[in-house]
Write a protein that holds these residues in place. Structure first.
Motif, PDB file in Angstrom:
ATOM      1  N   VAL A 153       1.039  -1.080   0.022  1.00 41.85           N
ATOM      2  CA  VAL A 153       0.244   0.135   0.034  1.00 41.85           C
ATOM      3  C   VAL A 153       1.133   1.367   0.018  1.00 41.85           C
ATOM      4  O   VAL A 153       0.734   2.372  -0.352  1.00 41.85           O
ATOM      5  N   GLU A 154       2.140   1.297   0.642  1.00 39.42           N
ATOM      6  CA  GLU A 154       2.600   2.793   0.948  1.00 39.42           C
ATOM      7  C   GLU A 154       3.664   2.275  -0.577  1.00 39.42           C
ATOM      8  O   GLU A 154       3.836   4.136  -0.818  1.00 39.42           O
ATOM      9  N   ASP A 155       3.901   1.327  -0.822  1.00 38.03           N
ATOM     10  CA  ASP A 155       4.878   1.582  -2.092  1.00 38.03           C
ATOM     11  C   ASP A 155       3.836   2.608  -3.547  1.00 38.03           C
ATOM     12  O   ASP A 155       3.507   3.365  -4.340  1.00 38.03           O
ATOM     13  N   LEU A 156       2.590   1.877  -3.760  1.00 38.25           N
ATOM     14  CA  LEU A 156       1.283   2.243  -4.115  1.00 38.25           C
ATOM     15  C   LEU A 156       0.858   4.044  -4.131  1.00 38.25           C
ATOM     16  O   LEU A 156       0.705   4.073  -4.959  1.00 38.25           O
ATOM     17  N   VAL A 157       1.327   3.881  -2.967  1.00 35.72           N
ATOM     18  CA  VAL A 157       0.837   5.498  -2.936  1.00 35.72           C
ATOM     19  C   VAL A 157       1.814   6.555  -3.215  1.00 35.72           C
ATOM     20  O   VAL A 157       1.375   7.195  -3.703  1.00 35.72           O
ATOM     21  N   LYS A 158       3.512   5.921  -2.493  1.00 35.74           N
ATOM     22  CA  LYS A 158       4.533   6.560  -2.416  1.00 35.74           C
ATOM     23  C   LYS A 158       4.835   6.883  -4.832  1.00 35.74           C
ATOM     24  O   LYS A 158       4.945   8.030  -5.689  1.00 35.74           O
ATOM     25  N   LYS A 159       3.813   5.900  -5.267  1.00 37.21           N
ATOM     26  CA  LYS A 159       4.288   5.957  -6.711  1.00 37.21           C
ATOM     27  C   LYS A 159       2.731   6.431  -7.142  1.00 37.21           C
ATOM     28  O   LYS A 159       2.526   6.694  -8.652  1.00 37.21           O
ATOM     29  N   GLY A 160       2.045   7.337  -6.438  1.00 31.18           N
ATOM     30  CA  GLY A 160       1.034   7.726  -7.272  1.00 31.18           C
ATOM     31  C   GLY A 160       0.056   6.654  -8.177  1.00 31.18           C
ATOM     32  O   GLY A 160      -1.101   7.812  -8.668  1.00 31.18           O
ATOM     33  N   GLU A 161       0.199   5.622  -7.394  1.00 27.88           N
ATOM     34  CA  GLU A 161      -1.235   5.355  -7.963  1.00 27.88           C
ATOM     35  C   GLU A 161      -2.184   4.927  -7.180  1.00 27.88           C
ATOM     36  O   GLU A 161      -3.797   4.739  -7.577  1.00 27.88           O
ATOM     37  N   LEU A 162      -2.476   4.733  -5.549  1.00 31.04           N
ATOM     38  CA  LEU A 162      -3.373   5.701  -4.890  1.00 31.04           C
ATOM     39  C   LEU A 162      -3.065   7.488  -3.936  1.00 31.04           C
ATOM     40  O   LEU A 162      -2.105   7.052  -3.889  1.00 31.04           O
ATOM     41  N   THR A 163      -4.127   7.432  -4.049  1.00 30.13           N
ATOM     42  CA  THR A 163      -3.878   8.529  -3.116  1.00 30.13           C
ATOM     43  C   THR A 163      -4.332   7.718  -1.521  1.00 30.13           C
ATOM     44  O   THR A 163      -3.838   6.987  -0.933  1.00 30.13           O
ATOM     45  N   VAL A 164      -3.414   8.973  -0.658  1.00 30.14           N
ATOM     46  CA  VAL A 164      -3.064   8.835   0.852  1.00 30.14           C
ATOM     47  C   VAL A 164      -4.275   8.523   1.582  1.00 30.14           C
ATOM     48  O   VAL A 164      -4.517   7.131   1.923  1.00 30.14           O
ATOM     49  N   GLU A 165      -5.540   8.779   1.257  1.00 27.78           N
ATOM     50  CA  GLU A 165      -6.501   8.299   2.400  1.00 27.78           C
ATOM     51  C   GLU A 165      -7.637   7.137   1.193  1.00 27.78           C
ATOM     52  O   GLU A 165      -7.477   6.325   2.075  1.00 27.78           O
ATOM     53  N   GLN A 166      -6.921   6.398   0.192  1.00 27.42           N
ATOM     54  CA  GLN A 166      -6.893   5.666  -0.470  1.00 27.42           C
ATOM     55  C   GLN A 166      -6.171   4.673   0.527  1.00 27.42           C
ATOM     56  O   GLN A 166      -6.820   3.072   0.731  1.00 27.42           O
ATOM     57  N   GLY A 167      -4.707   4.676   0.263  1.00 31.12           N
ATOM     58  CA  GLY A 167      -4.261   3.511   1.214  1.00 31.12           C
ATOM     59  C   GLY A 167      -4.673   3.711   1.846  1.00 31.12           C
ATOM     60  O   GLY A 167      -4.706   3.108   3.116  1.00 31.12           O
ATOM     61  N   LYS A 168      -4.977   4.492   3.294  1.00 32.06           N
ATOM     62  CA  LYS A 168      -5.295   4.873   4.526  1.00 32.06           C
ATOM     63  C   LYS A 168      -6.341   3.685   4.918  1.00 32.06           C
ATOM     64  O   LYS A 168      -6.378   1.999   5.042  1.00 32.06           O
TER      65      LYS A 168
END
Length: 115
Positions: free
Chosen positions: A32-47
């Protein structure tokens, strides 16, 4: 033939399943953290995703611990189960008594501070 201790086998199975759940939760959080870093997920979606994965991991853990406890109890005689239940009831009473003592101690501290 070597003796096989069923209780020890159940304990090892339980610990292995706990470890697997913990590793799975850690790995999913990394993903999840990697996807957030890559911009594939927003921080809120990651949480949100991380909370859902944590909830599911906790659910698996609870189901596993219930199964392990049931298997452990099934391996006992009725007398052993009765003794085990008595021991658990005593532990529960001790914990309840300790929490009451903490509450009383906190109330006394509050009263002393007010004076």
């Amino acid at each position: 033939m070597a003796d096989f201790d069923l209780t020890e086998g159940i304990r090892k199975l339980f610990l292995a399943s706990v470890g697997a759940v913990a590793m799975g939760a850690e790995k999913s959080q990394e993903v999840v953290e990697d996807l957030v870093k890559k911009g594939e997920l927003t921080v809120e979606q990651g949480k949100t995703l991380n909370q859902e994965l944590t909830r599911k991991a906790k659910e698996v853990f609870e189901n596993t611990s219930d199964s392990a406890l049931r298997a452990h109890l099934a391996s006992m005689t009725s007398e052993e189960r009765a003794a085990y239940a008595k021991k658990v009831a005593q532990m529960s009473a001790d914990i309840d008594a300790a929490s009451v003592k903490v509450e009383v101690d906190e109330a006394e501290k509050t009263e002393d501070a007010a004076e």
